[in-house]
Design an enzyme around this catalytic site. Structure first.
Site, mmCIF file in Angstrom:
data_model
loop_
_atom_site.group_PDB
_atom_site.id
_atom_site.type_symbol
_atom_site.label_atom_id
_atom_site.label_comp_id
_atom_site.label_asym_id
_atom_site.label_seq_id
_atom_site.Cartn_x
_atom_site.Cartn_y
_atom_site.Cartn_z
ATOM 1 N N GLY A 88 7.697 7.469 -2.776
ATOM 2 C CA GLY A 88 8.602 7.309 -1.645
ATOM 3 C C GLY A 88 9.024 5.875 -1.343
ATOM 4 O O GLY A 88 9.453 5.123 -2.222
ATOM 5 N N ILE A 89 8.877 5.499 -0.081
ATOM 6 C CA ILE A 89 9.338 4.198 0.414
ATOM 7 C C ILE A 89 8.602 3.051 -0.282
ATOM 8 O O ILE A 89 9.207 2.045 -0.668
ATOM 9 C CB ILE A 89 9.117 4.123 1.945
ATOM 10 C CG1 ILE A 89 10.070 5.100 2.653
ATOM 11 C CG2 ILE A 89 9.292 2.704 2.470
ATOM 12 C CD1 ILE A 89 9.725 5.374 4.119
ATOM 13 N N THR A 127 0.851 -1.196 0.000
ATOM 14 C CA THR A 127 0.000 0.000 0.000
ATOM 15 C C THR A 127 0.889 1.250 0.000
ATOM 16 O O THR A 127 2.029 1.220 0.462
ATOM 17 C CB THR A 127 -0.944 0.037 1.225
ATOM 18 O OG1 THR A 127 -0.162 0.169 2.421
ATOM 19 C CG2 THR A 127 -1.803 -1.230 1.309
ATOM 20 N N GLY A 128 0.342 2.320 -0.563
ATOM 21 C CA GLY A 128 1.130 3.552 -0.681
ATOM 22 C C GLY A 128 2.352 3.334 -1.549
ATOM 23 O O GLY A 128 3.441 3.825 -1.264
ATOM 24 N N TYR A 137 0.092 11.879 14.843
ATOM 25 C CA TYR A 137 0.850 10.950 13.988
ATOM 26 C C TYR A 137 1.604 9.931 14.856
ATOM 27 O O TYR A 137 1.550 8.719 14.604
ATOM 28 C CB TYR A 137 1.826 11.754 13.128
ATOM 29 C CG TYR A 137 2.755 10.935 12.259
ATOM 30 C CD1 TYR A 137 2.277 10.189 11.192
ATOM 31 C CD2 TYR A 137 4.136 10.927 12.499
ATOM 32 C CE1 TYR A 137 3.136 9.441 10.390
ATOM 33 C CE2 TYR A 137 5.004 10.192 11.704
ATOM 34 C CZ TYR A 137 4.496 9.448 10.649
ATOM 35 O OH TYR A 137 5.347 8.711 9.869
ATOM 36 N N SER A 164 7.472 4.011 12.456
ATOM 37 C CA SER A 164 8.294 5.224 12.505
ATOM 38 C C SER A 164 8.963 5.276 13.865
ATOM 39 O O SER A 164 8.469 4.670 14.829
ATOM 40 C CB SER A 164 7.411 6.464 12.328
ATOM 41 O OG SER A 164 8.170 7.635 12.579
HETATM 42 N N1 LIG Z 1 9.605 9.987 5.081
HETATM 43 C C1 LIG Z 1 9.879 9.842 6.368
HETATM 44 O O1 LIG Z 1 10.706 10.568 6.920
HETATM 45 C C2 LIG Z 1 9.174 8.790 7.170
HETATM 46 C C3 LIG Z 1 9.646 8.534 8.455
HETATM 47 C C4 LIG Z 1 9.019 7.550 9.217
HETATM 48 C C5 LIG Z 1 7.952 6.870 8.722
HETATM 49 N N2 LIG Z 1 7.489 7.149 7.466
HETATM 50 C C6 LIG Z 1 6.339 6.375 6.987
HETATM 51 O O2 LIG Z 1 6.658 5.834 5.747
HETATM 52 C C7 LIG Z 1 5.451 5.530 5.045
HETATM 53 C C8 LIG Z 1 5.610 5.954 3.607
HETATM 54 O O3 LIG Z 1 5.775 7.359 3.590
HETATM 55 P P1 LIG Z 1 6.791 8.089 2.590
HETATM 56 O O4 LIG Z 1 7.752 8.828 3.424
HETATM 57 O O5 LIG Z 1 7.255 7.172 1.543
HETATM 58 O O6 LIG Z 1 5.813 9.227 2.000
HETATM 59 P P2 LIG Z 1 5.053 9.352 0.612
HETATM 60 O O7 LIG Z 1 6.039 9.415 -0.491
HETATM 61 O O8 LIG Z 1 4.069 10.455 0.777
HETATM 62 O O9 LIG Z 1 4.296 7.966 0.518
HETATM 63 C C9 LIG Z 1 3.129 7.705 1.247
HETATM 64 C C10 LIG Z 1 2.236 6.875 0.373
HETATM 65 O O10 LIG Z 1 1.025 6.566 1.083
HETATM 66 C C11 LIG Z 1 -0.053 6.913 0.245
HETATM 67 N N3 LIG Z 1 -1.283 7.179 0.960
HETATM 68 C C12 LIG Z 1 -1.576 8.191 1.797
HETATM 69 N N4 LIG Z 1 -2.837 8.104 2.194
HETATM 70 C C13 LIG Z 1 -3.364 7.012 1.593
HETATM 71 C C14 LIG Z 1 -4.631 6.401 1.593
HETATM 72 N N5 LIG Z 1 -5.658 6.916 2.295
HETATM 73 N N6 LIG Z 1 -4.835 5.274 0.849
HETATM 74 C C15 LIG Z 1 -3.825 4.757 0.131
HETATM 75 N N7 LIG Z 1 -2.599 5.308 0.066
HETATM 76 C C16 LIG Z 1 -2.379 6.412 0.806
HETATM 77 C C17 LIG Z 1 0.453 8.144 -0.484
HETATM 78 O O11 LIG Z 1 -0.383 8.469 -1.560
HETATM 79 P P3 LIG Z 1 -0.384 9.979 -2.176
HETATM 80 O O12 LIG Z 1 0.796 10.020 -3.103
HETATM 81 O O13 LIG Z 1 -1.689 10.060 -2.849
HETATM 82 O O14 LIG Z 1 -0.231 10.933 -1.014
HETATM 83 C C18 LIG Z 1 1.817 7.646 -0.880
HETATM 84 O O15 LIG Z 1 1.747 6.742 -1.949
HETATM 85 C C19 LIG Z 1 4.335 6.199 5.819
HETATM 86 O O16 LIG Z 1 3.632 5.240 6.570
HETATM 87 C C20 LIG Z 1 5.078 7.152 6.747
HETATM 88 O O17 LIG Z 1 4.357 7.390 7.931
HETATM 89 C C21 LIG Z 1 8.076 8.088 6.686
#
Ligand SMILES: NC(=O)c1ccc[n+]([C@@H]2O[C@H](COP(=O)([O-])OP(=O)(O)OC[C@H]3O[C@@H](n4cnc5c(N)ncnc54)[C@H](OP(=O)(O)O)[C@@H]3O)[C@@H](O)[C@H]2O)c1
Length: 249
Positions: A17-18, A12-13, A150, A137
């Site tokens: 990003g990740i 999912t997601g 969060y 996280s």
């Molecule tokens: N980046 C960091 O520093 C960091 C640190 C710790 C943990 N995390 C965690 O890592 C995970 C991935 O985040 P990321 O940093 O890779 O950010 P990201 O690039 O924004 O990726 C998040 C993904 O989740 C999707 N998403 C959000 N709401 C959703 C929903 N309701 N249904 C389905 N998909 C949804 C986003 O879609 P959209 O593109 O439409 O927004 C995007 O594809 C998250 O769980 C975040 O909390 C990130």
């Protein structure tokens, strides 16, 4: 290059990003990947670049019916599931004095309810010996201003993962989490903050990390691959910090 040969992974997601970095790596390692996200245009865009055996499925994880459809489409196409990577998440920022019900609902519905419901739908279809991975996280280990709800949503997920680890033990399903520190992804542009504030926050995070920088999505994807592959066959119930040491000092 074949650590996940013939494995079916649902992410999912995965359009950003990740999640996207992990989808790419899983495909390189021979997995069949269900690339899921909430925006069709974003899924269409990433589908142009991904190589390998994958499908895209539009699913908003905050909606119960979308979690059901995600798993139905995944299993209709590929049969059973080997890896469920619950990665979608949002991190809008608000100080505790400004928190609203809408802010709480958005974060908990996506970050906490979403994975919980996706797991419920997926469990009957996950092969015994399969793997469930959460993107958590380090925020539930340290207090970061503005990330109260969060952090609570991720802390709840950590507690849930422990119970899940126990409840699926008879099937040999491993449950693990990755806990990234600050990682360079589009997440920071979606926090609802002005660009200069995000830039300042970024500098602060980088300075606080013992290794002095943000991590890369690919560095998280490497850990996601390890934890869901046979190399981690005896690793179960852990949360692995990938944060340049930030949570440990
Ligand atoms: N980046 C960091 O520093 C960091 C640190 C710790 C943990 N995390 C965690 O890592 C995970 C991935 O985040 P990321 O940093 O890779 O950010 P990201 O690039 O924004 O990726 C998040 C993904 O989740 C999707 N998403 C959000 N709401 C959703 C929903 N309701 N249904 C389905 N998909 C949804 C986003 O879609 P959209 O593109 O439409 O927004 C995007 O594809 C998250 O769980 C975040 O909390 C990130």
């Amino acid at each position: 290059m074949n650590k996940l040969e013939n494995k079916v992974a649902v992410i999912t997601g995965a359009n950003s990003g990740i999640g996207l970095a992990t989808a790419k790596l899983y495909l390189e390692e021979g997995a069949k990947v269900v690339v899921s996200g909430r925006r069709q245009e974003a899924l269409d865009e990433v589908a142009k670049d991904l190589k390998g055996d994958f499908i895209t499925v539009l699913a908003d994880v905050s909606k119960p019916e979308d979690n059901l459809r995600l798993i139905q489409e995944a299993t209709n196409h590929y049969g059973k599931i080997d890896i469920l990577f619950l990665n979608a998440g949002v991190a809008p920022v608000l100080p505790v004095s400004d928190v609203t019900e809408a802010h709480y609902d958005e974060i908990f519905n996506i970050n906490t309810k979403g994975p919980i419901l996706a797991i419920k739908e997926a469990l009957p279809h996950i092969n015994d010996g399969g793997s469930i991975l959460f993107t958590n996280s380090i925020v539930h280990q340290k207090g970061f201003d503005g990330l109260g709800v969060y952090s609570a949503s991720k802390g709840a997920l950590r507690a849930y993962a422990r119970v899940l680890t126990s409840e699926v033990k008879s099937r040999g399903i491993r449950v693990n989490s990755i806990a990234p520190g600050p990682i360079e992804t589009p997440l920071y542009g979606k926090m609802g903050l002005p660009e200069d504030v995000v830039d300042e926050m970024g500098k602060g995070f980088a300075a606080a990390v013992p290794l002095g920088r943000f991590g890369k999505s690919e560095e998280i994807a490497n850990a996601a691959l390890f934890l869901t592959s046979e190399e981690a066959a005896f690793i179960n119930g852990v949360e692995l910090e990938i944060d340049g040491g930030l949570s440990q000092i």
